[in-house]
Structures are given as C-alpha cells and as structure tokens.
Design a protein around this motif. Structure first.
Motif, PDB file in Angstrom:
ATOM      1  N   ILE A 123     -63.189 112.673   3.480  1.00 35.91           N
ATOM      2  CA  ILE A 123     -63.994 111.463   3.650  1.00 35.91           C
ATOM      3  C   ILE A 123     -63.212 110.418   4.454  1.00 35.91           C
ATOM      4  O   ILE A 123     -62.088 110.067   4.087  1.00 35.91           O
ATOM      5  CB  ILE A 123     -64.395 110.863   2.287  1.00 35.91           C
ATOM      6  N   ASN A 124     -63.792 109.942   5.559  1.00 37.17           N
ATOM      7  CA  ASN A 124     -63.119 108.846   6.257  1.00 37.17           C
ATOM      8  C   ASN A 124     -64.001 107.610   6.424  1.00 37.17           C
ATOM      9  O   ASN A 124     -63.618 106.653   7.079  1.00 37.17           O
ATOM     10  CB  ASN A 124     -62.533 109.290   7.604  1.00 37.17           C
ATOM     11  N   ILE A 125     -65.179 107.624   5.784  1.00 36.64           N
ATOM     12  CA  ILE A 125     -65.980 106.401   5.664  1.00 36.64           C
ATOM     13  C   ILE A 125     -66.789 106.461   4.372  1.00 36.64           C
ATOM     14  O   ILE A 125     -67.466 107.457   4.103  1.00 36.64           O
ATOM     15  CB  ILE A 125     -66.899 106.183   6.889  1.00 36.64           C
ATOM     16  N   LEU A 148     -65.573  91.153  -3.393  1.00 31.00           N
ATOM     17  CA  LEU A 148     -65.098  92.216  -2.519  1.00 31.00           C
ATOM     18  C   LEU A 148     -63.578  92.257  -2.446  1.00 31.00           C
ATOM     19  O   LEU A 148     -62.975  93.331  -2.408  1.00 31.00           O
ATOM     20  CB  LEU A 148     -65.696  92.048  -1.121  1.00 31.00           C
ATOM     21  N   VAL A 149     -62.958  91.094  -2.446  1.00 30.07           N
ATOM     22  CA  VAL A 149     -61.491  91.043  -2.451  1.00 30.07           C
ATOM     23  C   VAL A 149     -60.951  91.686  -3.725  1.00 30.07           C
ATOM     24  O   VAL A 149     -59.996  92.467  -3.697  1.00 30.07           O
ATOM     25  CB  VAL A 149     -60.995  89.589  -2.328  1.00 30.07           C
ATOM     26  N   ASP A 150     -61.565  91.368  -4.855  1.00 29.07           N
ATOM     27  CA  ASP A 150     -61.135  91.938  -6.134  1.00 29.07           C
ATOM     28  C   ASP A 150     -61.298  93.461  -6.134  1.00 29.07           C
ATOM     29  O   ASP A 150     -60.399  94.189  -6.578  1.00 29.07           O
ATOM     30  CB  ASP A 150     -61.939  91.314  -7.273  1.00 29.07           C
ATOM     31  N   MET A 151     -62.417  93.966  -5.628  1.00 27.52           N
ATOM     32  CA  MET A 151     -62.654  95.409  -5.564  1.00 27.52           C
ATOM     33  C   MET A 151     -61.628  96.107  -4.674  1.00 27.52           C
ATOM     34  O   MET A 151     -61.073  97.146  -5.046  1.00 27.52           O
ATOM     35  CB  MET A 151     -64.060  95.684  -5.021  1.00 27.52           C
ATOM     36  N   PHE A 152     -61.384  95.529  -3.512  1.00 30.08           N
ATOM     37  CA  PHE A 152     -60.473  96.129  -2.543  1.00 30.08           C
ATOM     38  C   PHE A 152     -59.050  96.193  -3.104  1.00 30.08           C
ATOM     39  O   PHE A 152     -58.374  97.223  -3.003  1.00 30.08           O
ATOM     40  CB  PHE A 152     -60.503  95.303  -1.257  1.00 30.08           C
ATOM     41  N   CYS A 153     -58.607  95.098  -3.706  1.00 31.44           N
ATOM     42  CA  CYS A 153     -57.265  95.061  -4.287  1.00 31.44           C
ATOM     43  C   CYS A 153     -57.130  96.031  -5.462  1.00 31.44           C
ATOM     44  O   CYS A 153     -56.107  96.701  -5.615  1.00 31.44           O
ATOM     45  CB  CYS A 153     -56.922  93.642  -4.728  1.00 31.44           C
ATOM     46  N   CYS A 154     -58.155  96.106  -6.283  1.00 31.56           N
ATOM     47  CA  CYS A 154     -58.131  97.012  -7.435  1.00 31.56           C
ATOM     48  C   CYS A 154     -58.098  98.467  -6.976  1.00 31.56           C
ATOM     49  O   CYS A 154     -57.334  99.277  -7.507  1.00 31.56           O
ATOM     50  CB  CYS A 154     -59.353  96.757  -8.316  1.00 31.56           C
ATOM     51  N   LEU A 155     -58.894  98.794  -5.980  1.00 29.93           N
ATOM     52  CA  LEU A 155     -58.991 100.175  -5.499  1.00 29.93           C
ATOM     53  C   LEU A 155     -57.670 100.671  -4.932  1.00 29.93           C
ATOM     54  O   LEU A 155     -57.288 101.828  -5.132  1.00 29.93           O
ATOM     55  CB  LEU A 155     -60.086 100.268  -4.433  1.00 29.93           C
ATOM     56  N   PHE A 156     -56.953  99.792  -4.230  1.00 29.21           N
ATOM     57  CA  PHE A 156     -55.726 100.214  -3.554  1.00 29.21           C
ATOM     58  C   PHE A 156     -54.461  99.627  -4.183  1.00 29.21           C
ATOM     59  O   PHE A 156     -53.378  99.739  -3.600  1.00 29.21           O
ATOM     60  CB  PHE A 156     -55.794  99.835  -2.075  1.00 29.21           C
ATOM     61  N   ASP A 157     -54.612  99.019  -5.353  1.00 29.31           N
ATOM     62  CA  ASP A 157     -53.468  98.445  -6.081  1.00 29.31           C
ATOM     63  C   ASP A 157     -52.699  97.461  -5.196  1.00 29.31           C
ATOM     64  O   ASP A 157     -51.485  97.567  -5.022  1.00 29.31           O
ATOM     65  CB  ASP A 157     -52.549  99.557  -6.585  1.00 29.31           C
ATOM     66  N   LEU A 158     -53.421  96.501  -4.638  1.00 30.00           N
ATOM     67  CA  LEU A 158     -52.828  95.504  -3.758  1.00 30.00           C
ATOM     68  C   LEU A 158     -52.743  94.154  -4.460  1.00 30.00           C
ATOM     69  O   LEU A 158     -53.631  93.792  -5.233  1.00 30.00           O
ATOM     70  CB  LEU A 158     -53.670  95.347  -2.486  1.00 30.00           C
ATOM     71  N   CYS A 169     -56.571 101.685   5.838  1.00 31.87           N
ATOM     72  CA  CYS A 169     -57.988 101.560   5.509  1.00 31.87           C
ATOM     73  C   CYS A 169     -58.416 100.107   5.648  1.00 31.87           C
ATOM     74  O   CYS A 169     -57.628  99.193   5.364  1.00 31.87           O
ATOM     75  CB  CYS A 169     -58.248 102.040   4.077  1.00 31.87           C
ATOM     76  N   ARG A 170     -59.649  99.905   6.094  1.00 28.11           N
ATOM     77  CA  ARG A 170     -60.184  98.555   6.284  1.00 28.11           C
ATOM     78  C   ARG A 170     -61.558  98.454   5.640  1.00 28.11           C
ATOM     79  O   ARG A 170     -62.371  99.366   5.742  1.00 28.11           O
ATOM     80  CB  ARG A 170     -60.277  98.226   7.771  1.00 28.11           C
ATOM     81  N   LEU A 171     -61.815  97.335   4.973  1.00 28.88           N
ATOM     82  CA  LEU A 171     -63.158  97.043   4.468  1.00 28.88           C
ATOM     83  C   LEU A 171     -63.878  96.216   5.515  1.00 28.88           C
ATOM     84  O   LEU A 171     -63.332  95.246   6.048  1.00 28.88           O
ATOM     85  CB  LEU A 171     -63.088  96.292   3.142  1.00 28.88           C
ATOM     86  N   VAL A 172     -65.121  96.593   5.813  1.00 24.77           N
ATOM     87  CA  VAL A 172     -65.931  95.900   6.810  1.00 24.77           C
ATOM     88  C   VAL A 172     -67.312  95.620   6.234  1.00 24.77           C
ATOM     89  O   VAL A 172     -67.939  96.508   5.642  1.00 24.77           O
ATOM     90  CB  VAL A 172     -66.080  96.749   8.091  1.00 24.77           C
ATOM     91  N   THR A 173     -67.784  94.398   6.404  1.00 26.36           N
ATOM     92  CA  THR A 173     -69.161  94.088   6.039  1.00 26.36           C
ATOM     93  C   THR A 173     -69.699  93.024   6.983  1.00 26.36           C
ATOM     94  O   THR A 173     -68.970  92.125   7.407  1.00 26.36           O
ATOM     95  CB  THR A 173     -69.285  93.607   4.578  1.00 26.36           C
ATOM     96  N   THR A 174     -70.970  93.139   7.334  1.00 24.48           N
ATOM     97  CA  THR A 174     -71.638  92.164   8.197  1.00 24.48           C
ATOM     98  C   THR A 174     -72.636  91.392   7.341  1.00 24.48           C
ATOM     99  O   THR A 174     -73.598  91.956   6.830  1.00 24.48           O
ATOM    100  CB  THR A 174     -72.367  92.868   9.360  1.00 24.48           C
ATOM    101  N   ASP A 191     -74.352  95.995   4.043  1.00 20.24           N
ATOM    102  CA  ASP A 191     -73.575  97.172   3.652  1.00 20.24           C
ATOM    103  C   ASP A 191     -72.084  96.851   3.664  1.00 20.24           C
ATOM    104  O   ASP A 191     -71.605  96.078   4.508  1.00 20.24           O
ATOM    105  CB  ASP A 191     -73.828  98.335   4.615  1.00 20.24           C
ATOM    106  N   VAL A 192     -71.357  97.475   2.756  1.00 23.30           N
ATOM    107  CA  VAL A 192     -69.902  97.338   2.717  1.00 23.30           C
ATOM    108  C   VAL A 192     -69.303  98.716   2.943  1.00 23.30           C
ATOM    109  O   VAL A 192     -69.615  99.667   2.226  1.00 23.30           O
ATOM    110  CB  VAL A 192     -69.414  96.780   1.368  1.00 23.30           C
ATOM    111  N   ALA A 193     -68.451  98.829   3.967  1.00 21.22           N
ATOM    112  CA  ALA A 193     -67.882 100.130   4.326  1.00 21.22           C
ATOM    113  C   ALA A 193     -66.365 100.102   4.257  1.00 21.22           C
ATOM    114  O   ALA A 193     -65.731  99.116   4.642  1.00 21.22           O
ATOM    115  CB  ALA A 193     -68.326 100.536   5.728  1.00 21.22           C
ATOM    116  N   LEU A 194     -65.794 101.190   3.768  1.00 22.66           N
ATOM    117  CA  LEU A 194     -64.360 101.422   3.865  1.00 22.66           C
ATOM    118  C   LEU A 194     -64.136 102.383   5.020  1.00 22.66           C
ATOM    119  O   LEU A 194     -64.689 103.499   5.029  1.00 22.66           O
ATOM    120  CB  LEU A 194     -63.813 102.023   2.570  1.00 22.66           C
TER     121      LEU A 194
END
Length: 222
Positions: A36-38, A97-107, A132-137, A184-187
């Motif tokens: 998986i890359n997206i 989204l910041v909380d999710m991203f940090c939790c997912l990658f232990d940042l 990896c980058r999180l992107v949302t419009t 949409d929110v994409a990794l």
C-alpha cells in the motif's frame, strides 16, 4: 453512510494493489502494509465548516503558513501563527488530523503547511523523497494520483524527455488518473519509507478552475 460515499466506494480503485480506501479513519493503519502506498479516508466536510472556509478564503485569498507543532499545542500554535484568523471549526479539524498523524507514526511534532492556491503548486506527476505525507484539500479540486499498474516510472523527471505528462508515455490514457475528493484525507507513502524505493506514490496537484481558490493542508515528519 450516505449515498455519495457508497457511490464513491463502488467507483473506487480498491482492487488496485497499492491503494486502500474507506469511509473510516482506521484505513490509515493500512499504510504499514508493504503493497500500500496510498491510504484514503473518504469524508464529507460539514456545511458549517465549508461555509466558514469559503468566508476565510474570501478574506485571505493569498494565505500561506508553515509551522511545526505538537498535538498538545496545535490549537495555541495555530491561533498564534495566524493571529486567530482561522475559523474555530477549521482549527479543531486540523487538530484532529495532527493528533491522528502523530499517533499513527509515534511523532512528537509535525510540520504543517496550510496554503491557499490559485494555481497548481506541483502540476506535473512526481514522487516525494519523504517517508509519508498527509494531504487534504479543504476547498477546491483535490490531488490526483496514478495507480502503480498504470504508470511507467521511467517517464518521471528527465525521463519525460521534455514532453508533457499527457504525451510522455507516463500513463496510457486520461482515465488512468485517479483523483481525491474535497475533504478526503490521504496518506502518501514516499520514496524514503523503508523498503519503498521506486514505489513512492506518483501524484500531482490538480488544475484549478477559473476563480477557484484551493485550501490545501499537508503534514510531514519533522
């Protein structure tokens, strides 16, 4: 689940090996799968948030801000960095989204970029040399990408021989291009993810419509 989400699922490329799409944020954990890359969380923004964003963009059509912040300080940092210009509903959405991203990658901290755009920031298909980058419009057309089995990676960069993406042989037909939806929110897994060399997701910014202003947010590892 509403009808629009169901239709999007039926029309998705879920059967393509490198993408995972779902209407729940738990889909993000699938980014750890080697194939998986997206990973895309399909979501619909509330009418209240959409209206507040439209008003904000009308008042701030050239807004650009890049800052580093943590889940614990995201609200205070955003208020300070933007002189409290951002709508409260948008700040809360970003904080989630910041909380999710940090939790997912232990940042402990992430780099956030929030930008109003009137033209394509990265108009050509490319890969990013990041983990990896999180992107949302939040407003306007959303990012485009190519499935692994629909792209000739030898045509990226100098391999295009100066030709546009449409004629370089990078992909065969326009229908090969997939596009995210507003909200949409994409990794996006990049080339620097361990074991993902030469497999970073191929993506680009969409063309903007006349008189349209996009509001794009990205989160990166610090």
């Amino acid at each position: 689940m509403n009808v629009a989400t169901i239709e999007r699922q039926l029309n998705s490329v879920e059967n393509t090996t490198n993408v995972s799409i779902a209407p729940q944020p738990t889909v993000f954990t699938n980014i750890y799968q080697n194939n998986i890359n997206i990973a895309v969380w399909q979501r619909n923004l509330s009418s209240e948030l959409t209206h507040e964003i439209e008003t904000f963009l009308s008042d701030n059509p050239t807004f650009r801000k890049s800052i580093s912040l943590s889940p614990e300080t995201v609200r205070e940092e955003l208020d300070l960095a933007t002189q409290r210009k951002l709508p409260k509903a948008l700040v809360e959405n970003i904080a989630q989204l910041v909380d999710m991203f940090c939790c997912l990658f232990d940042l402990k901290e992430v780099g956030l970029r929030l930008t109003a755009l009137n033209n394509a920031m990265c108009p050509r298909f490319h890969v990013d040399h990041i983990p990896c980058r999180l992107v949302t419009t939040f407003h306007g057309n959303a990012s485009q990408w190519l499935p692994n089995d629909k792209v000739d990676r030898t045509k990226l960069g100098h391999g295009n021989n100066g030709l546009p993406d449409e004629t370089s042989g990078l992909y065969k037909q326009h229908s090969d291009i997939e596009q995210l939806y507003t909200g949409d929110v994409a990794l996006l897994k990049g080339e620097a993810w361990a074991g993902n060399e030469n497999l970073g997701i191929v993506h680009r910014s969409p063309a903007t419509l006349p008189n349209e202003t996009r509001l794009l947010m990205t989160l990166d590892f610090c």
